[in-house]
Design an enzyme around this catalytic site. Structure first.
Site, PDB file in Angstrom:
ATOM      1  N   HIS A 261       0.840  -1.206   0.000  1.00 23.97           N
ATOM      2  CA  HIS A 261       0.000   0.000   0.000  1.00 23.97           C
ATOM      3  C   HIS A 261       0.879   1.263   0.000  1.00 23.97           C
ATOM      4  CE1 HIS A 261      -3.591   2.412   1.136  1.00 23.97           C
ATOM      5  NE2 HIS A 261      -2.683   3.159   1.737  1.00 23.97           N
ATOM      6  N   GLU A 262       1.818   1.326   0.936  1.00 28.62           N
ATOM      7  CA  GLU A 262       2.685   2.514   1.000  1.00 28.62           C
ATOM      8  C   GLU A 262       3.559   2.617  -0.257  1.00 28.62           C
ATOM      9  OE1 GLU A 262       1.774   4.514   3.092  1.00 28.62           O
ATOM     10  OE2 GLU A 262       0.740   3.213   4.522  1.00 28.62           O
ATOM     11  N   HIS A 265       1.721   4.541  -2.810  1.00 28.91           N
ATOM     12  CA  HIS A 265       1.872   5.993  -2.576  1.00 28.91           C
ATOM     13  C   HIS A 265       3.248   6.451  -3.047  1.00 28.91           C
ATOM     14  CE1 HIS A 265      -1.835   6.688  -0.435  1.00 28.91           C
ATOM     15  NE2 HIS A 265      -1.573   5.824   0.525  1.00 28.91           N
ATOM     16  N   GLU A 291      -4.829   7.718  -2.898  1.00 25.98           N
ATOM     17  CA  GLU A 291      -5.312   6.409  -2.430  1.00 25.98           C
ATOM     18  C   GLU A 291      -5.594   5.474  -3.605  1.00 25.98           C
ATOM     19  OE1 GLU A 291      -5.533   4.928   0.571  1.00 25.98           O
ATOM     20  OE2 GLU A 291      -4.466   6.679   1.346  1.00 25.98           O
TER      21      GLU A 291
HETATM   22 ZN    ZN Z   1      -2.978   5.243   1.976  1.00 27.67          ZN
END
Ligand code: ZN
Length: 497
Positions: A261-262, A265, A291
């Protein structure tokens, strides 16, 4: 002064503000990753001094003069985007009275401590007056910036430029209609995921695996790193990205998926045009778009069969004893477990959206004045029953679970769900262009997908607001239908009736 000279000078001012901001992020990262226990006071002082310098730079009167000169000029489209964003930031830095800024900062700190105490003692009543003050401060802030009468829209626009409560309400209503029966079908299925099969994964192996995975996805470790913190996050700028994760021997998928997830980003920030860091051309397009990038890699990519076809052998090789008794199907089910929970941060990707819808509907009523703060616990319970089919045993499992409102961060929750919607829409567009995308993944090849995102989403910076960006990339209006389709296609076969 020529327009070109004014534009160049404005860009230099913006660049300086951006550099100061990046210093603050670095200090913040260090505070959560490295700071010795007794050095917190010094760090607080350092951050306070830096905040003063940052505010002075953001409110530099010269920026105001340059904007006044540039706004009526005949500018190129890119320059218009830069000037528009600079105006937004300048107004925010200059239109709030200093007394108000001080009051707000003190209230945020007070709010945090009041929330932490109330949560520990399950005592909503002690927190309610603070929450009322936070709402009042948010309303005043919106008024200072010219949003009187549209206070909740102001809070949303802070995180997702161009979105409004009305637009989100329409999208979420449509999403909810499709999602509630889907969750019922999944949870009613006789098939059960066994996440308890994965136990005792040494941290060193987990670290090695997630590092290999995230590097393979395309994260550039020459311009970033990953460390450990209490809560995972991603900060920094594209030239120096700092990600964090956390390890639990009995939850190896938690560290892996939070890192992916990171990484999503981080890939976005690393893909923003480097020459333009600091202006709208090199800036992310808002929280929802951010997101969408983290969710796309975390969910559509890393929960796919293709992804695991490639990585499963390596996962088993690193953890032969822990995975020996787990079949491929059991592993894939554990990766895609769906279990409704009362706690948002523990939610799977299907039910997570319901947690966001719940918070959005409540925030909207709070700002409209149709829900009083003292009635929040009852409203929360009713909404949890309607949306999740669960009843909070206490306010800790309900209205007191999230930190956001305690610091005045209203209008932030919708971004998570907007990101999920956008991720699914991007996913189907990518599949239309490259139907054998999962065959790429099965070979451990993620370059086509990353290259496409770089060109279509990252390179755009903040030129477009979320709905317009989606329309440009996918050719279709922003809609919850692709997310519903994706959830049905992925989870329907795994959890049949
Ligand atoms: Zn996030």
């Amino acid at each position: 002064m020529t327009t070109d000279a004014a534009y160049t000078e404005l860009s230099a001012c913006l660049r300086r503000t951006h550099l100061l901001d990046s210093i603050g992020q670095l200090l913040g990262w260090d505070e959560q990753v490295n700071l010795p226990a007794d050095s917190a006071d010094l760090r607080a002082e350092q951050l306070a001094v830096l905040a003063e310098i940052q505010n002075a730079a953001a409110a530099n009167p010269r920026t105001g003069e340059l904007l006044a000169l540039l706004e009526p000029s005949d500018l190129e489209a890119d320059q218009v985007a830069v000037v528009r964003q600079a105006r937004r930031d300048y107004d925010r830095a200059t239109r709030l009275p200093p007394d108000f800024v001080r009051e707000k900062a003190m209230q945020a700190s007070r709010g945090y401590h009041a929330w932490a105490r109330a949560r520990a003692e399950n005592d909503f009543a002690s927190y309610a007056p603070v929450l009322e003050q936070n709402l009042e401060i948010a309303r005043r802030e919106a008024g200072y910036l010219g949003w009187a009468g549209r206070e909740y829209d102001y809070m949303i626009d802070l995180h997702d430029p161009g979105m409004s409560a009305e637009l989100i309400a329409r999208l979420f209503a449509e999403l909810k209609t499709g999602l509630v029966p889907l969750v019922r079908q999944i949870t009613g299925s006789p098939v059960r995921a066994r996440t308890d099969l994965l136990r005792g994964f040494p941290v060193e192996g987990q670290r090695a695996f997630l590092r290999e995975v995230t590097a393979r996805l395309g994260f550039d470790y020459r311009r970033g790193r990953i460390d450990v913190s209490l809560h995972p996050f991603c900060s920094g700028t594209g030239a120096d990205i700092r990600m964090t994760t956390r390890f639990n021997a009995d939850e190896p998928l938690d560290a892996l998926f939070s890192s992916i997830h990171e990484t999503g980003h981080g890939l976005y920030e690393q893909g923003l045009p480097r020459a333009h860091h600091g202006t709208a051309l090199g800036m992310n397009a808002g929280m929802g778009v951010h997101e969408s990038q983290s969710r796309l890699w975390e969910n559509q990519v890393a929960r796919s069969r293709g992804f695991w076809r490639h990585f499963e052998p390596r996962f088993r090789a690193l953890f032969p004893a822990q995975t020996g008794g787990v079949s491929a199907d059991e592993l894939y089910l554990a990766i895609n477990a769906v279990v409704p929970t009362l706690i948002r941060v523990d939610a799977d990707e299907v039910t997570y959206n319901l947690h966001v819808i719940l918070r959005f509907e409540i925030e909207r009523r709070l700002f409209a004045g149709t829900l009083a703060v003292r009635d929040l616990p009852a409203a929360w319970t009713a909404a949890a029953q309607e949306l999740l089919g669960l009843t909070p045993g206490s306010d800790r499992e309900g209205v007191l679970q999230d930190v956001h409102w305690s610091g005045g961060a209203f209008g932030y929750f919708p971004s998570y769900c907007l990101g999920n919607m956008m991720a699914a829409q991007l996913w189907y567009r990518a599949l239309a262009l490259r139907p054998d995308l999962e065959a790429d993944f099965a070979r451990g090849d993620f370059t086509w997908l990353l290259g496409w995102l770089r060109r279509e989403v990252h390179a755009a910076g903040r030129r477009h607001e979320l709905p317009e960006l989606v329309r440009r990339v996918t050719g279709a209006a922003f809609s919850p239908q692709p997310l519903l389709r994706y959830l049905r296609e992925r989870y329907g076969p795994l959890f049949p009736a």
